[in-house]
Design a protein around this motif. Sequence first.
Motif, PDB file in Angstrom:
ATOM      1  N   PRO A   1      -9.747 -32.014  -3.511  1.00 15.81           N
ATOM      2  CA  PRO A   1      -9.341 -30.622  -3.290  1.00 15.81           C
ATOM      3  C   PRO A   1      -8.154 -30.275  -4.195  1.00 15.81           C
ATOM      4  O   PRO A   1      -7.491 -31.167  -4.728  1.00 15.81           O
ATOM      5  N   LEU A   2      -7.875 -29.007  -4.342  1.00 12.35           N
ATOM      6  CA  LEU A   2      -6.731 -28.557  -5.153  1.00 12.35           C
ATOM      7  C   LEU A   2      -5.421 -29.159  -4.641  1.00 12.35           C
ATOM      8  O   LEU A   2      -5.273 -29.373  -3.444  1.00 12.35           O
ATOM      9  N   ASN A   3      -4.492 -29.408  -5.559  1.00 15.45           N
ATOM     10  CA  ASN A   3      -3.192 -29.970  -5.185  1.00 15.45           C
ATOM     11  C   ASN A   3      -2.515 -29.149  -4.086  1.00 15.45           C
ATOM     12  O   ASN A   3      -1.896 -29.693  -3.185  1.00 15.45           O
ATOM     13  N   GLN A   4      -2.682 -27.828  -4.220  1.00 19.81           N
ATOM     14  CA  GLN A   4      -2.092 -26.905  -3.261  1.00 19.81           C
ATOM     15  C   GLN A   4      -2.626 -27.180  -1.848  1.00 19.81           C
ATOM     16  O   GLN A   4      -1.872 -27.253  -0.882  1.00 19.81           O
ATOM     17  N   THR A   5      -3.955 -27.340  -1.753  1.00 20.77           N
ATOM     18  CA  THR A   5      -4.597 -27.604  -0.466  1.00 20.77           C
ATOM     19  C   THR A   5      -4.133 -28.940   0.092  1.00 20.77           C
ATOM     20  O   THR A   5      -3.836 -29.071   1.282  1.00 20.77           O
TER      21      THR A   5
ATOM     22  N   SER B   1      -2.010 -29.633   3.584  1.00 20.98           N
ATOM     23  CA  SER B   1      -2.470 -30.490   4.682  1.00 20.98           C
ATOM     24  C   SER B   1      -1.475 -31.634   4.925  1.00 20.98           C
ATOM     25  O   SER B   1      -1.328 -32.103   6.044  1.00 20.98           O
ATOM     26  N   LEU B   2      -0.771 -32.051   3.871  1.00 24.14           N
ATOM     27  CA  LEU B   2       0.275 -33.064   4.069  1.00 24.14           C
ATOM     28  C   LEU B   2       1.429 -32.491   4.901  1.00 24.14           C
ATOM     29  O   LEU B   2       2.020 -33.180   5.722  1.00 24.14           O
TER      30      LEU B   2
ATOM     31  N   TYR C   1       1.606 -42.667  -1.455  1.00 22.35           N
ATOM     32  CA  TYR C   1       2.464 -42.390  -2.615  1.00 22.35           C
ATOM     33  C   TYR C   1       3.524 -41.347  -2.258  1.00 22.35           C
ATOM     34  O   TYR C   1       4.720 -41.520  -2.519  1.00 22.35           O
ATOM     35  N   VAL C   2       3.052 -40.264  -1.601  1.00 22.67           N
ATOM     36  CA  VAL C   2       3.961 -39.167  -1.256  1.00 22.67           C
ATOM     37  C   VAL C   2       4.976 -39.631  -0.206  1.00 22.67           C
ATOM     38  O   VAL C   2       6.175 -39.358  -0.327  1.00 22.67           O
TER      39      VAL C   2
ATOM     40  N   LEU D   1       6.368 -30.311  -3.303  1.00 25.81           N
ATOM     41  CA  LEU D   1       5.396 -31.244  -2.735  1.00 25.81           C
ATOM     42  C   LEU D   1       4.101 -31.222  -3.547  1.00 25.81           C
ATOM     43  O   LEU D   1       3.463 -32.249  -3.791  1.00 25.81           O
ATOM     44  N   GLN D   2       3.742 -30.032  -3.998  1.00 25.81           N
ATOM     45  CA  GLN D   2       2.530 -29.883  -4.806  1.00 25.81           C
ATOM     46  C   GLN D   2       2.612 -30.723  -6.080  1.00 25.81           C
ATOM     47  O   GLN D   2       1.652 -31.354  -6.488  1.00 25.81           O
TER      48      GLN D   2
END
Length: 378
Positions: free
Chosen positions: A224-228, A232-233, A253-254, A265-266
Amino acid sequence: MPYLHATYEAVRLNDGTRAWLKTAYREYYFHGTDKIEVPNDPEAREFGYIPFGGGMIRHLSFKTKGEALAEILKQSPSSVYCSNARYEYPARPIDEKGWLGAELIFDIDATDLPTTCKRGHDLWYCEKCHASGKLPRPEKCTKCGGPVAEFHGKCETCLDAAKDHAMRVIGFLTSDFGVERNLIRLYFSGNRGYHLHVFDKKFDPLDQAARGEIAEYVRGSGLPLNQTLASSLRRRPPTGPEGAGWTRRITGYVGERRQDYPGTLQKLVSEAITSQRAMVDSSVTTDIHRVFRLSGTLHGDTGMLKKRIESAQGFDPQEDPVVLSDRPVRVKVEFYPRFRMKHRDFGPFLKPETVELPSYAAVSILTRGLGEVEIVNG
Ligand SMILES: [Zn+2]
Ligand SMILES: [Zn+2]
């Protein structure tokens, strides 16, 4: 020319140069055929080769390993290939071969990785006046309007990056696909990259589409897109389940870096993906009728060995696959950019000149048609 392309065109070589190359390769094969990894079921494989200065000959079949090795030594060709597929009738045309399955393969080429060292060793050059410059190449030579070609070099940095991506593929296969490590073989391609061969039988029957999904998965391209992912994170409870596959990779990783990360975050999510994805060439993985360079044979462009790697850490791609002799040969070089082998720089040769080079280094210039062996009479 890592593999067989439909557009493969033979480089024109003069007789003396062609004979020298063939002799150099034969000299290696004379003692080196024991390193050639002919599969255990040669009768089910399609073989092919490219003679020096000639076009591809494929749809060959051998009954035994010995028969295949004898032919390789006899021909001492520029390149030797073998199918990863097994066939009922390997010598027939593609649609009559009777496909029985194929090992899963991956190809990682340093040329496809965005390393900054490329600015130093990749360039375009004019085939006519040998003017050169940085990529991207112009349509025509900026100096004389002649046709231009690309030169892709390599160095420790991009070869290390390619090795790193190959190790990432191994990580995906063992942790996300449950493949046993001893069923994955890692090879240096003989030029600018690495090949992986998976001998886990569960992949053998997979069709093109299924192989394509695996390639896209390791490339992280279906995510999914980084934004999505970032949103969700944000919603994820701090002690939530780790998940599996890419979810686990990204949250892991995050989670480790989020506290002190200066950016958004993105951006961190995007970093999580680029630092873990493996940029395999999908077209190689999905091609189920490919003939693939045979391990233990010499690369047709470089004279370096496609070499099985037992320990990735100890493998030195500048040194270990260089197996041709260092006997000096005099080469009339037309033009050739700087290149590195055995941690030694050669060139650049920017105007026509005759130079003495170790045989192993002369090969790349000769196979590209940018130099000729100087024949000494008497
Ligand atoms: Zn020009
Ligand atoms: Zn490089």
